[in-house]
Design a protein around this motif. Structure first.
Motif, mmCIF file in Angstrom:
data_model
loop_
_atom_site.group_PDB
_atom_site.id
_atom_site.type_symbol
_atom_site.label_atom_id
_atom_site.label_comp_id
_atom_site.label_asym_id
_atom_site.label_seq_id
_atom_site.Cartn_x
_atom_site.Cartn_y
_atom_site.Cartn_z
ATOM 1 N N GLY A 1 30.095 -53.115 6.540
ATOM 2 C CA GLY A 1 30.689 -53.089 5.210
ATOM 3 C C GLY A 1 30.853 -54.475 4.617
ATOM 4 O O GLY A 1 30.706 -55.484 5.314
ATOM 5 N N ASP A 2 31.173 -54.501 3.328
ATOM 6 C CA ASP A 2 31.256 -55.778 2.604
ATOM 7 C C ASP A 2 32.664 -56.126 2.150
ATOM 8 O O ASP A 2 32.882 -57.215 1.610
ATOM 9 N N ALA A 3 33.636 -55.226 2.334
ATOM 10 C CA ALA A 3 34.972 -55.435 1.795
ATOM 11 C C ALA A 3 36.017 -55.440 2.898
ATOM 12 O O ALA A 3 35.807 -54.844 3.968
ATOM 13 N N VAL A 4 37.134 -56.092 2.631
ATOM 14 C CA VAL A 4 38.223 -56.062 3.603
ATOM 15 C C VAL A 4 38.681 -54.625 3.832
ATOM 16 O O VAL A 4 39.126 -54.263 4.922
ATOM 17 N N TRP A 5 38.550 -53.784 2.792
ATOM 18 C CA TRP A 5 38.965 -52.384 2.914
ATOM 19 C C TRP A 5 38.087 -51.651 3.912
ATOM 20 O O TRP A 5 38.552 -50.734 4.607
ATOM 21 N N ASP A 6 36.803 -52.026 3.990
ATOM 22 C CA ASP A 6 35.911 -51.439 4.986
ATOM 23 C C ASP A 6 36.387 -51.801 6.387
ATOM 24 O O ASP A 6 36.448 -50.945 7.277
ATOM 25 N N ALA A 7 36.694 -53.083 6.584
ATOM 26 C CA ALA A 7 37.135 -53.542 7.901
ATOM 27 C C ALA A 7 38.452 -52.887 8.297
ATOM 28 O O ALA A 7 38.626 -52.458 9.445
ATOM 29 N N HIS A 8 39.385 -52.791 7.352
ATOM 30 C CA HIS A 8 40.668 -52.149 7.656
ATOM 31 C C HIS A 8 40.467 -50.685 8.037
ATOM 32 O O HIS A 8 41.090 -50.195 8.995
ATOM 33 N N ALA A 9 39.622 -49.971 7.290
ATOM 34 C CA ALA A 9 39.382 -48.553 7.573
ATOM 35 C C ALA A 9 38.719 -48.377 8.935
ATOM 36 O O ALA A 9 39.105 -47.496 9.719
ATOM 37 N N ALA A 10 37.707 -49.200 9.219
ATOM 38 C CA ALA A 10 37.015 -49.110 10.503
ATOM 39 C C ALA A 10 37.970 -49.415 11.648
ATOM 40 O O ALA A 10 38.028 -48.682 12.647
ATOM 41 N N ASN A 11 38.735 -50.477 11.502
ATOM 42 C CA ASN A 11 39.652 -50.866 12.572
ATOM 43 C C ASN A 11 40.724 -49.810 12.794
ATOM 44 O O ASN A 11 41.116 -49.528 13.935
ATOM 45 N N ALA A 12 41.204 -49.202 11.711
ATOM 46 C CA ALA A 12 42.217 -48.156 11.842
ATOM 47 C C ALA A 12 41.676 -46.948 12.582
ATOM 48 O O ALA A 12 42.430 -46.210 13.231
ATOM 49 N N ALA A 13 40.345 -46.743 12.480
ATOM 50 C CA ALA A 13 39.701 -45.640 13.199
ATOM 51 C C ALA A 13 39.285 -46.048 14.609
ATOM 52 O O ALA A 13 38.764 -45.226 15.360
ATOM 53 N N GLY A 14 39.497 -47.322 14.957
ATOM 54 C CA GLY A 14 39.114 -47.816 16.271
ATOM 55 C C GLY A 14 37.653 -48.166 16.398
ATOM 56 O O GLY A 14 37.103 -48.202 17.500
ATOM 57 N N LEU A 15 37.018 -48.464 15.264
ATOM 58 C CA LEU A 15 35.577 -48.706 15.232
ATOM 59 C C LEU A 15 35.287 -50.170 14.893
ATOM 60 O O LEU A 15 35.830 -50.706 13.928
ATOM 61 N N PRO A 16 34.421 -50.849 15.653
ATOM 62 C CA PRO A 16 34.045 -52.227 15.309
ATOM 63 C C PRO A 16 33.353 -52.280 13.951
ATOM 64 O O PRO A 16 32.643 -51.344 13.559
ATOM 65 N N CYS A 17 33.541 -53.390 13.241
ATOM 66 C CA CYS A 17 32.973 -53.544 11.904
ATOM 67 C C CYS A 17 32.199 -54.848 11.802
ATOM 68 O O CYS A 17 32.720 -55.919 12.127
ATOM 69 N N ILE A 18 30.964 -54.753 11.333
ATOM 70 C CA ILE A 18 30.149 -55.920 10.989
ATOM 71 C C ILE A 18 30.326 -56.165 9.498
ATOM 72 O O ILE A 18 30.238 -55.235 8.692
ATOM 73 N N GLY A 19 30.587 -57.418 9.119
ATOM 74 C CA GLY A 19 30.821 -57.738 7.721
ATOM 75 C C GLY A 19 29.610 -58.350 7.038
ATOM 76 O O GLY A 19 28.805 -59.037 7.678
ATOM 77 N N LEU A 20 29.482 -58.094 5.736
ATOM 78 C CA LEU A 20 28.443 -58.711 4.910
ATOM 79 C C LEU A 20 29.097 -59.405 3.726
ATOM 80 O O LEU A 20 30.051 -58.887 3.145
ATOM 81 N N LEU A 21 28.552 -60.558 3.359
ATOM 82 C CA LEU A 21 29.114 -61.363 2.270
ATOM 83 C C LEU A 21 28.624 -60.950 0.894
ATOM 84 O O LEU A 21 29.138 -61.429 -0.116
ATOM 85 N N CYS A 22 27.648 -60.050 0.825
ATOM 86 C CA CYS A 22 26.975 -59.747 -0.440
ATOM 87 C C CYS A 22 27.847 -58.981 -1.426
ATOM 88 O O CYS A 22 27.474 -58.827 -2.593
ATOM 89 N N GLY A 23 29.029 -58.538 -1.006
ATOM 90 C CA GLY A 23 29.947 -57.914 -1.942
ATOM 91 C C GLY A 23 30.842 -58.906 -2.652
ATOM 92 O O GLY A 23 31.591 -58.528 -3.556
ATOM 93 N N GLY A 24 30.758 -60.182 -2.240
ATOM 94 C CA GLY A 24 31.517 -61.226 -2.920
ATOM 95 C C GLY A 24 32.819 -61.613 -2.258
ATOM 96 O O GLY A 24 33.606 -62.365 -2.843
ATOM 97 N N ILE A 25 33.084 -61.125 -1.045
ATOM 98 C CA ILE A 25 34.298 -61.475 -0.317
ATOM 99 C C ILE A 25 33.955 -62.549 0.716
ATOM 100 O O ILE A 25 32.899 -62.500 1.348
ATOM 101 N N SER A 26 34.857 -63.496 0.912
ATOM 102 C CA SER A 26 34.562 -64.643 1.766
ATOM 103 C C SER A 26 34.504 -64.268 3.243
ATOM 104 O O SER A 26 35.087 -63.271 3.685
ATOM 105 N N ARG A 27 33.802 -65.091 3.991
ATOM 106 C CA ARG A 27 33.697 -64.901 5.439
ATOM 107 C C ARG A 27 35.086 -64.906 6.091
ATOM 108 O O ARG A 27 35.388 -64.063 6.938
ATOM 109 N N ALA A 28 35.928 -65.867 5.683
ATOM 110 C CA ALA A 28 37.257 -65.975 6.293
ATOM 111 C C ALA A 28 38.080 -64.714 6.077
ATOM 112 O O ALA A 28 38.774 -64.240 6.987
#
Length: 228
Positions: A168-195
């Motif tokens: 996913g590309d958003a912090v919301w993707d990472a939060h949702a994945a983590n809440a489900a216990g699933l690892p998340c790979i991030g992409l910068l192309c949605g405009g959110i910073s790496r940090a």
């Protein structure tokens, strides 16, 4: 019927992850807010893209009355529809989905977009031949960052969190994945910073689908593959 059900799966967000749509959403929401005399700066809207739509409206309208919120949502849909001819896959998106399929993994579009929007996004991707499972906003009451859409996608794919990964590309993707216990790979192309993506739990983080494809062998995606 999903013939691959039960094999390891890669769950993909779509807006901003596979299709270059985030800034079209920003435009549509800004027009909708302007129509209601509630001007909101584009950067504030962008920070909420990927969040559940009702939550976005409530947050940015500062709990406006229900009728105003309904008009905001309708306005967004109308203005976004006007921009749909501009939708295009992000660099490497199609090749990435095909590579994931070639590895024997399920390709899952874990989207919370409305069904009509998802149909347009899938048309822009033009990869229906390798997509095993899709989800849409009708599958949950509240979308990301709540984990419901991720769980629905896992259930439809017939896999548990040990045999899947989310992209996913958003912090919301990472939060949702983590809440489900699933690892998340991030992409910068949605405009959110790496940090910010890393802080939300996404790891590793790549520039866009092409960058992920170029480094696929170093990721959980390759590790999940039944054949390489």
């Amino acid at each position: 019927m999903n013939a691959a059900r039960g094999t390891p799966a890669v769950l993909f967000d779509v807006d901003g992850t596979l299709v270059d749509s985030n800034y079209l959403h920003v435009y549509a929401w800004r027009r909708a807010f302007d129509d209601e005399g509630l001007p909101v700066a584009a950067w504030k809207i962008h920070r909420c893209i990927g969040m559940d739509g009702d939550t976005l409206v409530r947050t940015l309208s500062e709990d406006a009355p229900d009728d105003v919120r309904d008009r905001l949502s309708d306005g967004h849909s109308r203005y976004y529809a006007d921009t749909m001819p501009l939708l295009a896959p992000l660099p490497g998106a199609r090749a990435l989905l095909h590579r994931v399929a070639e590895l024997g993994l399920q390709v899952v579009l874990a989207s919370s977009a409305p069904e009509d929007e998802l149909g347009v996004l899938q048309k822009a991707l033009d990869c229906d031949d390798v997509i095993n499972v899709t989800t849409s906003s009708r599958d949950v009451d509240t979308a990301k960052p709540e984990p419901g859409i991720v769980q629905v996608a896992l259930d439809r794919a017939g896999v548990d969190t040990d045999h899947a990964v989310f992209v996913g590309d958003a912090v919301w993707d990472a939060h949702a994945a983590n809440a489900a216990g699933l690892p998340c790979i991030g992409l910068l192309c949605g405009g959110i910073s790496r940090a910010e993506l890393e802080s939300a739990g996404a790891s590793p983080v790549f520039a866009d689908p092409q960058d992920l494809l170029d480094h696929l062998d170093s990721t959980r995606i390759a590790a999940l593959a039944p054949r390489r």
